[in-house]
Enzyme design. Structure first.
Site, PDB file in Angstrom:
ATOM      1  N   ASN A 152      34.980  39.637  33.974  1.00 53.99           N
ATOM      2  CA  ASN A 152      33.983  40.671  34.293  1.00 53.99           C
ATOM      3  C   ASN A 152      34.578  42.067  34.437  1.00 53.99           C
ATOM      4  O   ASN A 152      33.893  43.052  34.220  1.00 53.99           O
ATOM      5  CB  ASN A 152      33.113  40.276  35.496  1.00 53.99           C
ATOM      6  CG  ASN A 152      33.894  40.063  36.767  1.00 53.99           C
ATOM      7  OD1 ASN A 152      35.117  39.936  36.734  1.00 53.99           O
ATOM      8  ND2 ASN A 152      33.208  39.998  37.882  1.00 53.99           N
ATOM      9  N   GLU A 253      40.767  36.086  45.249  1.00 50.23           N
ATOM     10  CA  GLU A 253      39.534  36.887  45.303  1.00 50.23           C
ATOM     11  C   GLU A 253      38.461  36.053  44.640  1.00 50.23           C
ATOM     12  O   GLU A 253      38.409  35.953  43.410  1.00 50.23           O
ATOM     13  CB  GLU A 253      39.710  38.213  44.544  1.00 50.23           C
ATOM     14  CG  GLU A 253      40.770  39.136  45.096  1.00 50.23           C
ATOM     15  CD  GLU A 253      40.468  39.625  46.502  1.00 50.23           C
ATOM     16  OE1 GLU A 253      39.332  39.458  46.978  1.00 50.23           O
ATOM     17  OE2 GLU A 253      41.396  40.156  47.131  1.00 50.23           O
ATOM     18  N   CYS A 287      31.386  40.289  41.583  1.00 45.98           N
ATOM     19  CA  CYS A 287      31.417  39.426  42.773  1.00 45.98           C
ATOM     20  C   CYS A 287      30.925  40.165  44.011  1.00 45.98           C
ATOM     21  O   CYS A 287      30.583  39.541  45.001  1.00 45.98           O
ATOM     22  CB  CYS A 287      32.816  38.873  42.981  1.00 45.98           C
ATOM     23  SG  CYS A 287      34.062  40.141  42.962  1.00 45.98           S
ATOM     24  N   GLU A 460      43.591  43.189  48.100  1.00 47.54           N
ATOM     25  CA  GLU A 460      44.087  43.887  46.906  1.00 47.54           C
ATOM     26  C   GLU A 460      43.837  45.376  47.079  1.00 47.54           C
ATOM     27  O   GLU A 460      42.930  45.788  47.813  1.00 47.54           O
ATOM     28  CB  GLU A 460      43.392  43.366  45.660  1.00 47.54           C
ATOM     29  CG  GLU A 460      43.839  41.954  45.332  1.00 47.54           C
ATOM     30  CD  GLU A 460      43.523  41.565  43.901  1.00 47.54           C
ATOM     31  OE1 GLU A 460      44.463  41.416  43.125  1.00 47.54           O
ATOM     32  OE2 GLU A 460      42.334  41.432  43.579  1.00 47.54           O
TER      33      GLU A 460
END
Ligand code: ADP
Length: 479
Positions: A152, A253, A287, A460
């Protein structure tokens, strides 16, 4: 850079074929094959790990200033080649060209950020409990990093991981998503051109049929010291379970199920803008997208009417490279079928379709607005990952916090309120790693990205992102 697509894997500075042959990469807007890409097996992955381990010996010894200079060169090359990369990205992913171009800038921002952070990755001196000892900490790179990335954000996620790994002094093996390997291989080429030494960044694409073999090889290798993954919770759990025997560091993640709450005091114009941006960016395939939109019953009808008008006015469906469009296709048939079923089952269970709710041919799905959504409908219990807004009315703050937290995911959450006490209460009460207050776009290289519960482990970006790739070593001096 020539327009030629790069289809071979990069291992130890060599462009190689995969022993698994090749696999097709298709344009989701047309179904046409764009190219065939090297299908790497566990064999090539093992070679890539060895190359990364060999390169680590030199890369770790470079000063942070030298490493930072290489990272800044990668940033420059990414920005110089922004249009070429964005075009390839848009073709294989389907996202609008403007979003693809923005994503290349997003990836570049991590190279700049981590180039700067590398030079500030401080240790500390600790006040000693004894006059004859001195206590110090230093940070050291962990070693080879395995980086598994999703389709994505084909370059955003690679950029975020590779920049942090390299800045910390690690070398890496990147396994890109099978839907979008061409962008990843273009990135590998950019690294080569920017002077990243051979073996420091290796990129090994593989087909969906081989992901378990390749994933298992990365997990099983004792030389891989850290695995950083972005993708679905199910695959994250699979990887997590396989990293036990080698006790790797893990950064995960995973999926989100973001609540987006509109309280009565909210500025409705901003709330509608925020919901539109959060829901329809990347055609809902992120997400952190607003998965469940909770609207207070006193403003529900007004919100729905304004949101529907904004959808009519702003959303244009089409191929990513077409001018003026902002809603691309769904990435692949598997995801498309999933989305269709979620909407169909929710409508059968009583949700009302205010807009959309239908396929537009190929992998295109109409932007959809559902109201009357109940918490047990698929559209509220699953990650939608498509352009479908699900509106759930609520009566009070306590109730909506309970509903928002009724999920095993905890990535992002958003709410709109102008009641200052409520802002603090709700920001603290949401069980999520990232909260947007009157703001729907929260991600940047400076800020820590990461979730709670089954949305993952670690952070991150930000100054914390380096820690995923570093050991904190304690040194005690007797004097
Ligand atoms: P999605 O369902 O959205 O495609 P996935 O979690 O399946 O998300 O994919 C994210 C990334 O994880 C991709 O690079 C994919 O190839 C990879 N992947 C999927 N299964 C495995 C596995 N068993 N081992 C390693 N990587 C995997």
């Amino acid at each position: 850079m020539s327009d030629e697509l790069i289809t071979r894997a990069l291992v130890g500075g060599q462009w190689i074929n995969g022993r698994g042959g090749t696999f097709p990469v298709t344009d989701p807007a047309t179904g046409d094959e764009i190219a065939r890409v090297a299908d790497c097996t566990a064999g090539e992955v093992t070679s890539a790990i060895e190359a990364a381990a060999a390169a680590f010996e030199g890369w770790r010894l470079r000063s942070t200033k030298e490493r930072a200079a290489v990272l800044l060169k990668v940033r420059d090359c990414l920005l110089q080649e922004k249009d070429t990369i964005a075009t390839v990205l848009s073709r294989e992913n389907g996202k609008p060209l403007a979003e693809a171009t923005g994503e290349v800038g997003f990836a570049a921002s991590f190279f700049e950020w981590f180039a700067e952070e590398a030079r500030r990755h401080y240790g500390e001196t600790i006040p000693s409990p004894s006059p004859s000892k001195r206590l110090v900490t230093v940070r050291q790179p962990v070693g080879v990093a395995a980086l598994i990335t999703p389709w994505n954000f084909p370059i955003g996620m690679i950029g975020r991981k590779v920049a942090a790994a390299l800045a910390a002094g690690c070398t890496c093996v990147v396994k890109p998503a099978e839907d979008t390997p061409l962008t990843a291989l273009l990135f590998a080429k950019i690294c080569e051109r920017a002077g990243v030494p051979a073996g420091v960044v290796n990129v090994v694409p593989c087909s969906r049929e081989r992901v378990e073999e390749v994933g298992a090889a990365l997990c099983a290798s004792p030389r891989v010291q850290v695995l950083s993954f972005t993708g679905s919770t199910a695959v994250g759990q699979w990887l997590y379970s396989r990293c036990g025997p080698t006790v790797k560091k893990l950064a995960l993640e995973l999926g989100g199920d973001a609540p987006f709450i509109v309280f009565p005091s909210a500025d409705l114009t901003r709330a509608v803008e925020g919901a539109m941006a959060s829901k329809f960016r990347n055609t809902g395939q992120t997400c952190v997208t607003a998965n469940r939109i909770f609207v207070h019953e006193s403003i529900h009808d007004e919100f729905v009417s304004r949101f529907a008008s904004a959808m009519d006015a702003e959303l244009k469906v089409g191929r990513g490279l077409e001018k003026g469009i902002n809603q691309g296709p769904i990435i692949n048939q598997r995801q498309f079928d999933r989305l269709v079923k979620i909407v169909k089952d929710s409508v059968s269970a009583g949700a009302k379709t205010v807009r959309g709710g239908l396929s537009l041919g190929g992998l295109f799905y109409a932007p959809t607005l559902l109201t009357g959504v109940k918490m047990d409908m698929p559209v509220a219990t699953q990650e939608i990952f498509g352009p479908v807004a699900a509106i759930i009315p609520f009566q009070n703050e306590e109730e909506v916090i309970r509903l928002a937290n009724t999920t095993d995911k905890g990535l992002a959450g958003y709410f709109y309120s102008n009641d200052v006490s409520q802002v603090w209460r709700v920001a603290e009460a949401l069980d999520v790693g990232m909260v947007g207050v009157n703001e729907a776009m929260v991600s940047s290289c400076e800020a820590p990205f990461g979730g709670f519960k089954q949305s993952g482990l670690g952070k991150e970006g930000s100054r914390y992102g380096l820690d995923e790739f570093a050991h904190l070593k304690y040194i005690c001096f007797g004097i």
